[in-house]
Motif scaffolding. Structure first.
Motif, PDB file in Angstrom:
ATOM      1  N   SER A 102      -7.760   1.797  -7.143  1.00 11.43           N
ATOM      2  CA  SER A 102      -8.055   0.471  -8.230  1.00 11.43           C
ATOM      3  C   SER A 102      -6.779   0.009  -8.553  1.00 11.43           C
ATOM      4  N   ALA A 103      -7.043  -1.479  -9.169  1.00  6.98           N
ATOM      5  CA  ALA A 103      -6.075  -2.077  -9.553  1.00  6.98           C
ATOM      6  C   ALA A 103      -6.498  -2.586 -11.174  1.00  6.98           C
ATOM      7  N   PHE A 159      -8.937  -5.561 -16.819  1.00  2.00           N
ATOM      8  CA  PHE A 159      -9.759  -4.545 -16.521  1.00  2.00           C
ATOM      9  C   PHE A 159      -9.489  -3.959 -15.149  1.00  2.00           C
ATOM     10  N   ALA A 160      -9.948  -2.639 -15.292  1.00  2.00           N
ATOM     11  CA  ALA A 160      -9.515  -1.787 -13.856  1.00  2.00           C
ATOM     12  C   ALA A 160     -10.833  -1.690 -12.967  1.00  2.00           C
ATOM     13  N   SER A 161     -10.355  -2.177 -11.820  1.00  2.00           N
ATOM     14  CA  SER A 161     -11.325  -2.354 -10.745  1.00  2.00           C
ATOM     15  C   SER A 161     -11.694  -1.260 -10.165  1.00  2.00           C
ATOM     16  N   ALA A 162     -12.744  -1.184  -9.298  1.00  2.00           N
ATOM     17  CA  ALA A 162     -13.017  -0.118  -8.374  1.00  2.00           C
ATOM     18  C   ALA A 162     -12.164  -0.333  -7.343  1.00  2.00           C
ATOM     19  N   PRO A 163     -11.802   0.848  -6.583  1.00  2.00           N
ATOM     20  CA  PRO A 163     -11.012   1.011  -5.383  1.00  2.00           C
ATOM     21  C   PRO A 163     -11.276   0.082  -4.341  1.00  2.00           C
ATOM     22  N   PHE A 215       1.475  -2.293 -10.305  1.00  2.00           N
ATOM     23  CA  PHE A 215       2.492  -1.906  -9.238  1.00  2.00           C
ATOM     24  C   PHE A 215       2.996  -0.576  -9.599  1.00  2.00           C
ATOM     25  N   PRO A 216       3.433   0.166  -8.678  1.00  3.40           N
ATOM     26  CA  PRO A 216       3.108  -0.067  -7.161  1.00  3.40           C
ATOM     27  C   PRO A 216       1.734   0.143  -6.957  1.00  3.40           C
ATOM     28  N   LEU A 217       1.267  -0.645  -5.974  1.00  6.73           N
ATOM     29  CA  LEU A 217      -0.466  -0.641  -5.669  1.00  6.73           C
ATOM     30  C   LEU A 217      -0.658  -0.067  -4.134  1.00  6.73           C
ATOM     31  N   GLY A 218      -1.105   0.690  -4.158  1.00  6.92           N
ATOM     32  CA  GLY A 218      -1.394   1.448  -2.669  1.00  6.92           C
ATOM     33  C   GLY A 218      -0.553   2.857  -2.659  1.00  6.92           C
ATOM     34  N   THR A 219      -0.797   3.412  -1.681  1.00  2.00           N
ATOM     35  CA  THR A 219      -0.378   4.805  -1.593  1.00  2.00           C
ATOM     36  C   THR A 219       0.260   5.013   0.014  1.00  2.00           C
ATOM     37  N   HIS A 263     -14.340  -3.396  -0.333  1.00  2.34           N
ATOM     38  CA  HIS A 263     -14.094  -2.199   0.727  1.00  2.34           C
ATOM     39  C   HIS A 263     -14.105  -0.991  -0.090  1.00  2.34           C
ATOM     40  N   ASN A 264     -15.093  -0.139   0.227  1.00  6.71           N
ATOM     41  CA  ASN A 264     -15.170   1.245  -0.394  1.00  6.71           C
ATOM     42  C   ASN A 264     -14.184   2.003  -0.088  1.00  6.71           C
ATOM     43  N   ASP A 265     -13.805   3.220  -0.683  1.00 10.87           N
ATOM     44  CA  ASP A 265     -12.944   4.030  -0.486  1.00 10.87           C
ATOM     45  C   ASP A 265     -13.837   5.275   0.341  1.00 10.87           C
TER      46      ASP A 265
END
Length: 269
Positions: A148-149, A167-171, A198-202, A233-235
């Motif tokens: 989520s971003a 707003f917060a997005s879906a993943p 940020f940081p965005l992604g794991t 792109h769903n998780d």
């Protein structure tokens, strides 16, 4: 009694006229739905959600995985075309789509529909679509895992009407592009990734984690009636090996409202 009978038939007449109301506009979604479990998940989810929105908002929604339907006769039935995962590959399909857009057709492309990278199954071999129409050029890189971003509305447009400023997005798996969309006079960026994300992604790879930068995720080319939306792109539980869906794009109400706004805008409402 006579008065009650008249009211009864009047009610039937009103109900019949409502059920027979002509749809305001027609939408068709093209998809491939084969590669990448996350993209396939999104396609199935999108088709269900779009059919539901069509019923609730008086438009029609059809879907097809036959890209040969991308021809003038078929497209003449529709005011809005969606690319849910991929793009057309045959020259005649591409020519039909370009002509459709140049004559006022509406379009929303999701996520992988903008992907192009040489030495892959989707090379950059369609200059008008990737460079002129979308303005993004080739894909360069992405975040991982789907995360989520916090998204920021960049400027006003019917697609972002009534949305909060952030707003917060879906993943999602977020894409970075070859071209600088800010420098393209035809491109109007509507939503971008807010720096608070940020940081965005794991990771696990370090280049899959973004620490800074400007990343547009929703934009329109003002020479056409169109929108590109990077979401789609769903998780998926790749690591656990179950391939179960861990997130759904349309479970996010704000993000869904953006897409519905865009559909109604393109449909003329």
């Amino acid at each position: 009694m006579k008065y009650l009978i008249l009211l009864f038939f009047a009610g039937l007449s009103i109900g019949f006229s409502q059920t027979k109301k002509k749809p305001d506009f027609n939408v068709v979604g093209f998809y491939t739905g084969i590669n990448d479990r996350a993209h396939v998940s999104f396609v199935h989810e999108a088709n269900k959600w779009l059919a539901k929105m069509a019923q609730e908002h008086n438009f029609t929604y059809d879907s097809t995985n036959n890209w040969d339907n991308l021809n003038a006769k078929f497209l003449a039935k529709y005011q809005v075309v969606l690319f849910l995962d991929t793009r057309p590959e045959k020259l005649e399909q591409r020519q039909a789509f370009q002509k459709y857009m140049e004559h006022g057709g509406g379009f929303i492309g999701f996520h992988f529909a903008a992907f192009a990278m040489n030495d892959t199954d989707y090379p950059q071999n369609w200059d008008w679509y990737h460079n002129t129409f979308l303005g993004s050029g080739q894909y360069v890189s992405n975040t991982w895992k789907p995360t989520s971003a916090i998204l920021k509305v960049a400027q006003q447009h019917p697609a972002v009407k009534s949305l909060p400023k952030t707003f917060a997005s879906a993943p999602n798996e977020w894409y970075r592009w070859e071209k600088d969309l800010k420098s393209n006079a035809d491109i109007k960026i509507l939503v971008s990734i807010d720096p608070s994300s940020f940081p965005l992604g794991t990771g696990p790879k370090q280049h899959e984690i973004w620490h800074e930068g400007y990343y547009p995720v929703v934009w329109t080319n003002t020479k056409y009636r169109m929108l590109y939306v990077n979401m789609g792109h769903n998780d998926i539980d790749y690591d656990g090996g179950t391939n179960k869906e861990l997130s759904l794009t349309f479970n996010n109400s704000t993000q869904s409202q953006l897409i519905l706004n865009a559909l109604l805008w393109l449909g003329g409402y």
